[in-house]
Design an enzyme around this catalytic site. Structure first.
Site, mmCIF file in Angstrom:
data_model
loop_
_atom_site.group_PDB
_atom_site.id
_atom_site.type_symbol
_atom_site.label_atom_id
_atom_site.label_comp_id
_atom_site.label_asym_id
_atom_site.label_seq_id
_atom_site.Cartn_x
_atom_site.Cartn_y
_atom_site.Cartn_z
ATOM 1 N N GLU A 37 -9.811 22.455 -17.248
ATOM 2 C CA GLU A 37 -9.449 22.418 -18.823
ATOM 3 C C GLU A 37 -8.091 21.621 -19.057
ATOM 4 O O GLU A 37 -7.432 21.169 -18.071
ATOM 5 C CB GLU A 37 -8.878 23.818 -19.114
ATOM 6 C CG GLU A 37 -7.639 24.336 -18.420
ATOM 7 C CD GLU A 37 -8.076 25.092 -17.075
ATOM 8 O OE1 GLU A 37 -9.062 24.823 -16.440
ATOM 9 O OE2 GLU A 37 -7.139 25.680 -16.581
ATOM 10 N N TYR A 93 -9.703 7.937 -12.236
ATOM 11 C CA TYR A 93 -10.449 8.302 -13.018
ATOM 12 C C TYR A 93 -10.327 7.138 -14.159
ATOM 13 O O TYR A 93 -11.404 6.836 -14.734
ATOM 14 C CB TYR A 93 -10.018 9.705 -13.882
ATOM 15 C CG TYR A 93 -10.584 10.145 -15.206
ATOM 16 C CD1 TYR A 93 -11.833 10.515 -15.418
ATOM 17 C CD2 TYR A 93 -9.741 9.684 -16.439
ATOM 18 C CE1 TYR A 93 -12.465 10.777 -16.600
ATOM 19 C CE2 TYR A 93 -10.339 9.964 -17.643
ATOM 20 C CZ TYR A 93 -11.653 10.614 -17.902
ATOM 21 O OH TYR A 93 -11.998 10.740 -18.774
HETATM 22 P P1 NAD Z 1 -17.284 17.667 -20.276
HETATM 23 O O1 NAD Z 1 -16.808 17.736 -18.735
HETATM 24 O O2 NAD Z 1 -17.253 18.769 -20.948
HETATM 25 O O3 NAD Z 1 -18.579 16.857 -20.311
HETATM 26 C C1 NAD Z 1 -18.888 15.929 -19.401
HETATM 27 C C2 NAD Z 1 -20.293 16.470 -19.046
HETATM 28 O O4 NAD Z 1 -21.186 15.417 -18.140
HETATM 29 C C3 NAD Z 1 -20.386 17.828 -18.433
HETATM 30 O O5 NAD Z 1 -21.141 18.805 -19.060
HETATM 31 C C4 NAD Z 1 -21.153 17.616 -17.013
HETATM 32 O O6 NAD Z 1 -21.718 18.705 -16.423
HETATM 33 C C5 NAD Z 1 -21.889 16.421 -17.225
HETATM 34 N N1 NAD Z 1 -21.998 15.470 -15.983
HETATM 35 C C6 NAD Z 1 -21.306 15.223 -15.233
HETATM 36 N N2 NAD Z 1 -21.754 14.422 -14.009
HETATM 37 C C7 NAD Z 1 -23.121 14.442 -14.494
HETATM 38 C C8 NAD Z 1 -24.168 13.917 -13.791
HETATM 39 N N3 NAD Z 1 -24.139 13.358 -12.539
HETATM 40 N N4 NAD Z 1 -25.356 14.073 -14.400
HETATM 41 C C9 NAD Z 1 -25.712 14.742 -15.536
HETATM 42 N N5 NAD Z 1 -24.478 15.213 -16.265
HETATM 43 C C10 NAD Z 1 -23.286 15.156 -15.809
HETATM 44 O O7 NAD Z 1 -16.220 16.494 -20.834
HETATM 45 P P2 NAD Z 1 -15.801 16.057 -22.232
HETATM 46 O O8 NAD Z 1 -14.420 16.330 -22.599
HETATM 47 O O9 NAD Z 1 -16.868 16.508 -22.973
HETATM 48 O O10 NAD Z 1 -15.984 14.561 -22.086
HETATM 49 C C11 NAD Z 1 -17.075 13.522 -22.719
HETATM 50 C C12 NAD Z 1 -16.827 12.210 -22.162
HETATM 51 O O11 NAD Z 1 -15.713 11.549 -22.700
HETATM 52 C C13 NAD Z 1 -16.585 11.988 -20.645
HETATM 53 O O12 NAD Z 1 -17.087 10.741 -20.442
HETATM 54 C C14 NAD Z 1 -15.065 11.921 -20.634
HETATM 55 O O13 NAD Z 1 -14.559 11.127 -19.490
HETATM 56 C C15 NAD Z 1 -14.588 11.235 -21.955
HETATM 57 N N6 NAD Z 1 -13.231 11.435 -22.238
HETATM 58 C C16 NAD Z 1 -12.726 12.773 -22.734
HETATM 59 C C17 NAD Z 1 -11.563 12.873 -23.265
HETATM 60 C C18 NAD Z 1 -11.152 14.410 -23.525
HETATM 61 O O14 NAD Z 1 -10.128 14.685 -23.989
HETATM 62 N N7 NAD Z 1 -12.081 15.480 -23.644
HETATM 63 C C19 NAD Z 1 -10.660 11.906 -23.195
HETATM 64 C C20 NAD Z 1 -11.152 10.655 -22.646
HETATM 65 C C21 NAD Z 1 -12.421 10.407 -22.512
#
Ligand code: NAD
Length: 319
Positions: free
Chosen positions: A191, A149
């Site tokens: 989660e 990742y």
């Molecule tokens: P999340 O999983 O809730 O949201 C990601 C969304 O992307 C999901 O709703 C999923 O359905 C959608 N998705 C995945 N593949 C897809 C595709 N092929 N086509 C369309 N939609 C697609 O995660 P989040 O916590 O909201 O994270 C948002 C972003 O921030 C992500 O890129 C994640 O890697 C990054 N991030 C999050 C955190 C955290 O702590 N939440 C930390 C570091 C980075």
């Protein structure tokens, strides 16, 4: 009126970002595989579709869009990211989404994009002890993330920078450090630690809760409202190098679990269990750069944010 596209608008951070953009009077198009799980999206348009499919990308990225916020990724907590079982999907899906979006933006001449990278890009060797120095942006290389990742995020950061260099893109890249808050997924395997701990405490009737590892491992956690504030400030700035959006309040996982238990006012013990999907030993965000460049950094205490989160999860579970 500015028009924004939010990729990943059905996810945790994306759905909160849509609300914020609407409050700021943007016209918003969302795209995701699914609608938000816990409340209706406020997006003006919402496309359900897979961004690995170029036909969906074509529908989402049209020439009236001014800004793209790219948050779509195959994402989850330790049970999803660190077991190794999902590595090929994580790398393939997320990289393809990023490649497709950039290609389509370039084809139709849109160049302003926010990309959500992660603290998981930082080298594993700088996170082997509980009290290692906080991670500043210049520590990213030589690259040695501890998960696929993280490697995909590092590759994609470079991909965005390459489009900036060769195609005059205007990119903003945030490295998020453990974002949490209400309306984040708290069960089902994807989660993350704050939501999982809140769920375990909310479901306990006095039984001990299980906490991964020996509990001494450290992290910092950032409340969703401050994350969204950071995204918007970054997007409106001229900072085009990756920057941390995280809290610098570092805490051990057992202390964090005890904080949530005390908020719940329940009498619950902790059972530390051995698991292989632990992640790094210690991680914190160095916020010097964001303070210098934006004159702002997240300041809210962890306790304030986790109280709101616990109360939301407790209500969702117990009514
Ligand atoms: P999340 O999983 O809730 O949201 C990601 C969304 O992307 C999901 O709703 C999923 O359905 C959608 N998705 C995945 N593949 C897809 C595709 N092929 N086509 C369309 N939609 C697609 O995660 P989040 O916590 O909201 O994270 C948002 C972003 O921030 C992500 O890129 C994640 O890697 C990054 N991030 C999050 C955190 C955290 O702590 N939440 C930390 C570091 C980075």
């Amino acid at each position: 009126m500015k028009k924004a596209l939010v990729c990943g608008a059905g996810g945790f951070i994306g759905s909160h970002l849509v609300k914020r953009l609407k409050d700021e009077n943007y016209w918003v198009r969302g795209v995701d595989l699914k609608y938000p799980l816990f409340s209706d999206s406020r997006a003006n348009e919402f496309i359900i579709g897979d961004l690995t499919d170029m036909n969906i990308v074509k529908k989402a990225i049209t020439n009236e869009i001014d800004e793209v916020y790219q948050l779509a990724a195959d994402m989850g907590g330790a049970d999803f990211i660190f077991t190794g079982e999902n590595d090929a999907d994580i790398m393939n899906n997320s990289a393809t989404v990023n490649l497709n979006i950039l290609r389509m933006m370039n084809d139709i001449g849109i160049n302003k994009i926010f990309y959500s990278s992660s603290a998981c890009i930082y080298p594993e060797n700088l996170q082997l002890e509980v009290d290692m120095p906080a991670l500043s942006e210049d520590m990213a290389y030589p690259g040695n993330p501890d998960s696929e990742y993280g490697w995909e995020k590092l590759f994609s950061e470079r991909l965005y920078k390459a489009y900036e260099k060769n195609h005059s893109f205007n990119v903003r890249i945030a490295r998020f450090h453990n974002i949490f808050g209400p309306e984040g997924v708290y069960q089902g395997g994807r989660e993350k630690a704050p939501a999982a701990l809140c769920r375990k405490v909310a479901m306990s009737n006095g039984e001990d809760i299980e906490v991964y590892g020996d509990g001494y491992q450290t992290r910092s956690f950032l409340y969703i409202d401050e994350c969204i504030e950071g995204i918007r400030r970054l997007m409106d700035s001229s900072i085009n190098d990756p920057i941390n959006i995280g809290s610098d309040e570092c805490i051990s996982i057992n202390d964090f679990a005890n904080m949530i238990i005390s908020i719940s006012k329940k009498s619950i013990g902790i059972q530390n269990i051995e698991v292989k999907q632990l992640g790094v030993r210690g991680r914190n965000s160095d916020n010097t750069l964001i303070r210098d460049k934006l004159g702002w950094s997240p300041m809210q205490s962890l306790e304030v944010g986790i109280k709101k989160t616990y109360e939301w999860i407790d209500k969702d579970i117990n009514g």
